[in-house]
Design an enzyme around this catalytic site. Sequence first.
Site, PDB file in Angstrom:
ATOM      1  N   VAL A 206     -60.737 -97.156 -63.986  1.00 43.96           N
ATOM      2  CA  VAL A 206     -59.513 -97.905 -63.674  1.00 43.96           C
ATOM      3  C   VAL A 206     -59.376 -98.925 -62.773  1.00 43.96           C
ATOM      4  O   VAL A 206     -58.615 -99.565 -62.764  1.00 43.96           O
ATOM      5  CB  VAL A 206     -58.264 -96.696 -63.253  1.00 43.96           C
ATOM      6  N   TYR A 207     -60.438 -99.086 -61.968  1.00 38.58           N
ATOM      7  CA  TYR A 207     -60.454-100.133 -61.086  1.00 38.58           C
ATOM      8  C   TYR A 207     -60.388-101.639 -61.873  1.00 38.58           C
ATOM      9  O   TYR A 207     -61.544-101.878 -62.490  1.00 38.58           O
ATOM     10  CB  TYR A 207     -61.941-100.193 -60.344  1.00 38.58           C
ATOM     11  N   SER A 208     -59.578-102.429 -61.815  1.00 37.40           N
ATOM     12  CA  SER A 208     -59.133-103.609 -62.299  1.00 37.40           C
ATOM     13  C   SER A 208     -59.510-103.428 -63.843  1.00 37.40           C
ATOM     14  O   SER A 208     -59.936-104.211 -64.476  1.00 37.40           O
ATOM     15  CB  SER A 208     -60.258-104.763 -61.730  1.00 37.40           C
TER      16      SER A 208
END
Length: 325
Positions: A60-62
């Site tokens: 989900v990071y970036s």
Amino acid sequence: METVRLGSSGLEISPIVLGGMSFGEPSRGGHPWTLGLDAARAMIRHAYEAGITAFDTADVYSLGSSEEIVGAVLGELAPREEIAIFTKVHGRMFDGLNGAGLSRAHIMTAIDASLRRLGTDYVDLYQIHRWDPAVPIEETMEALHDVVRAGKARYIGASSMWAWQFAKAQYTADLGGWTRFVSMQDQYNLLMREEEREMLPLCLDQGVGAIPWAPLARGRLTRPAGVSTARLQMDTLVRSYYEGLVGDADQVVAAVAEVAAERGATPAQIALAWVRRNPAVTAPIVGATSPGHIDDAVASVAIDLTDAEAARLEAGYPPMARAWS
């Protein structure tokens, strides 16, 4: 740096883990403070050359960009067997059915997508990013076990939940004959010590290695009260963690600065050394947007605080309602 074992597992990692939340193309995921490929490459290379061999990210990071960057840079730097790659699953990655959570449907889709972005056949540690109350824990644990059996992950871990939930997951794994979690990625720092009540003692008892996130309280422990940063102005989540703390948060921050000055160290080095004092902690996860952040983290490994110094750092702790968001 000498390596450490992740809890009682056989996985050897560096005593500092480089976090990947700071890496990602700013156009992906709405984080203008993240570092794109070229800037992130310099940070990851600096970390690897300093002896850091464990790298943590999340799908989900970036929106996947962090995994892409971490995978691309590590592929340039080192043979796969010389590094440990951690990633996480839970957050929404696409709209529509099964686009988030810890169902078998999402986990099986998410692990393959993460491996494609990371450019690897397996991750060393596959972690559930949060608890999913909508999915039976039996379904989640069996799916994670199948990921391990398929060779797509060597170990599994968890992150930020109540201790009873973590205990339930481990008990469920035992009942089903499935793979247990070997790690807990929880928030732990001098301004957020709630995990000392139940989670960290549970981890220590069960041989689970803690790899805390935000060990510097998102930088709050490294600067005087009232001093802001560009990220703090842009990141509402960070502000929600540490703004409006009750008790003597400023006293804690001041104590960190005082001990650092006496030691000839930086506040970041002292705050990280304090986190590593807890016997349940294997390695803190440190984010970096400058080489100095990495240098501080590496230097902290050589600092052994005295009991008297630790007592000074802990004296003004303001209790919090919970340890994550």
